[in-house]
Scaffold this motif. Sequence first.
Motif, short mmCIF file in Angstrom:
data_model
loop_
_atom_site.label_atom_id
_atom_site.label_comp_id
_atom_site.label_asym_id
_atom_site.label_seq_id
_atom_site.Cartn_x
_atom_site.Cartn_y
_atom_site.Cartn_z
N ASN A 53 -18.56 -99.74 -95.17
CA ASN A 53 -18.80 -99.74 -93.72
C ASN A 53 -20.31 -99.88 -93.49
OD1 ASN A 53 -20.06 -97.03 -93.55
ND2 ASN A 53 -18.02 -96.31 -94.12
N ALA A 54 -20.71 -100.11 -92.26
CA ALA A 54 -22.12 -100.37 -91.99
C ALA A 54 -22.98 -99.12 -92.18
CB ALA A 54 -22.30 -100.91 -90.57
N THR A 55 -22.41 -97.94 -91.92
CA THR A 55 -23.20 -96.72 -92.07
C THR A 55 -23.66 -96.59 -93.53
OG1 THR A 55 -21.85 -95.74 -90.35
CG2 THR A 55 -23.20 -94.23 -91.63
N TYR B 99 -26.04 -96.67 -81.31
CA TYR B 99 -24.98 -95.78 -81.77
C TYR B 99 -25.57 -94.78 -82.78
CZ TYR B 99 -20.43 -94.30 -83.42
OH TYR B 99 -19.34 -93.55 -83.74
N ASP C 102 -30.26 -103.40 -87.83
CA ASP C 102 -28.90 -102.91 -87.70
C ASP C 102 -28.17 -103.98 -86.89
OD1 ASP C 102 -26.54 -101.83 -86.83
OD2 ASP C 102 -27.33 -99.81 -86.54
N ALA D 143 -24.93 -104.34 -86.74
CA ALA D 143 -23.52 -103.91 -86.64
C ALA D 143 -22.79 -104.65 -85.53
CB ALA D 143 -23.46 -102.40 -86.40
N HIS D 144 -23.52 -104.95 -84.43
CA HIS D 144 -22.87 -105.57 -83.27
C HIS D 144 -22.87 -107.09 -83.33
CE1 HIS D 144 -23.84 -101.98 -80.34
NE2 HIS D 144 -23.14 -101.62 -81.39
N SER E 151 -21.49 -104.57 -89.33
CA SER E 151 -20.26 -103.77 -89.34
C SER E 151 -19.07 -104.67 -89.06
CB SER E 151 -20.31 -102.68 -88.26
OG SER E 151 -19.04 -102.05 -88.18
N LYS F 248 -15.17 -104.13 -83.70
CA LYS F 248 -16.18 -105.19 -83.63
C LYS F 248 -15.56 -106.57 -83.38
CE LYS F 248 -19.57 -102.32 -84.43
NZ LYS F 248 -18.89 -101.09 -84.04
N TYR G 113 -21.59 -96.27 -72.84
CA TYR G 113 -22.03 -96.59 -74.20
C TYR G 113 -23.38 -97.21 -74.11
CZ TYR G 113 -21.00 -98.47 -78.93
OH TYR G 113 -20.99 -98.78 -80.26
C1 PLP Z 1 -25.26 -100.03 -83.66
C2 PLP Z 1 -24.31 -99.54 -84.71
N1 PLP Z 1 -24.77 -99.28 -85.94
C3 PLP Z 1 -23.96 -98.85 -86.93
C4 PLP Z 1 -22.62 -98.64 -86.70
C5 PLP Z 1 -21.77 -98.11 -87.81
O1 PLP Z 1 -20.82 -99.04 -88.23
P1 PLP Z 1 -19.61 -98.59 -89.16
O2 PLP Z 1 -18.57 -98.00 -88.28
O3 PLP Z 1 -19.16 -99.87 -89.83
O4 PLP Z 1 -20.13 -97.60 -90.15
C6 PLP Z 1 -22.08 -98.89 -85.44
C7 PLP Z 1 -20.65 -98.66 -85.18
O5 PLP Z 1 -20.15 -98.80 -84.11
C8 PLP Z 1 -22.94 -99.34 -84.41
O6 PLP Z 1 -22.49 -99.56 -83.18
#
Ligand code: PLP
Length: 393
Positions: free
Chosen positions: A71-73, A96, A167, A169-170, A191, A196, A325
């Motif tokens: 996952n992105a985190t 986020y 980042d 992710a979006h 992500s 997404k 959000y």
């Molecule tokens: C800006 C941003 N960074 C990181 C993440 C984390 O992504 P993931 O859920 O794949 O870990 C998100 C998840 O919504 C996000 O919106």
Amino acid sequence: MDKPAILGNTPVFDDRLGIVSPRLPKLEQIQDPLSEALRTGQLTNHAFHVPQFEKALSDRLKMPNVISVGNATLGLILALEALNRDGEVILPSFTYCATAHALYWSRHKPVFVDILPDTFTIDPAAVESAITPNTAAIMAVHIYGHPCEIDTLEEISKRYGLPLLFDSAHAFGSQYQNEPIGQFGDAEIFSFHATKVFPVGEGGCITTHDKNLAEHLKLSRKFGDPGDENTRFPGMNAKMQEFNAIIGVEMLKVVDEHIANRHRYAAYLIERLGRLPGISFQSIKPNVFSNYQNFVILVDEVYFGVSRDMLFDALLAENILARKYFFPPLHLHDAYSDYRSINLPITEFVSKRVLCLPFYSEMTEKMLDKICVAIEQVHFHANIVREYYSNLA
Ligand SMILES: Cc1ncc(COP(=O)(O)O)c(C=O)c1O
């Protein structure tokens, strides 16, 4: 015009309209590789589909190094760790929580800075002002799929000798000056979460031009073990599963069509809701292409007639689940209580007014029309909605 449901009328939607609704492959499209994975028991450890997916991503993003992750985190944490630099990381508060939480896990200190008032992306001038001898890196976020001011950030990063991470992710499918997002900075982290534009369930990837960084990341996502059982450093388990890669390969075939749909829906909403006083939108700069990960409006209570929070409640009564959000911004989360007193006026201005509307890769005209009707009704009857709230108080 009809009264809104919050005043007792029938909701515009019979069933709840969720904030996102991933469009995934049909079972028959992925049945063969799924059955094969189940038959052979090859579910993970980069057996077959994960490398295939990485190759497809590498072609698509025009990047030599694509490192898939769970996952992105996890991707953010690994990329931050790989920099091997202690200290502070400059990032927006308007993002986020995962962006900042990753700093905690990589043992960096967040330095939150403000955003630009039109695109809501990190303000490069604020980044430069926040640089100190303790700065370890800059982490910018392509908010809602809108790329940051990449040229300026890259120039700052070079001038100060600071690594620049995005980042992203979006932002899968977004572009900056006609180049795919994924090409920029020292590394970008995507992500593929179910929420997404490009969903595979749980998943993500890191892109980088730096071969050494890529090799390090490939090791660190699997315990630091190159395959000889002798771990070179304490890595973690951040591997993507085969199931997710199977979905990803299929989703790559339709992602452009989905983004094109989102552009059409956004144009409709902007045209229709833009007629209402007090409603404005994230600006899309001419040198970028946004994937429209989210469609957000800003509600100005003075002109629209009711506040963002009242509109949120009124939409809920219509069975429309919108989302505030990012509200509160991260420096006002309990997790970051030490930062409560910092002054980020644009971040606070935007986060008090922003509302993400339900926005999908496939929507009907009827759905879009009903969302607009619901918002129009609230504006038209704003006085009575406000009165309803003051009677509650
Ligand atoms: C800006 C941003 N960074 C990181 C993440 C984390 O992504 P993931 O859920 O794949 O870990 C998100 C998840 O919504 C996000 O919106």
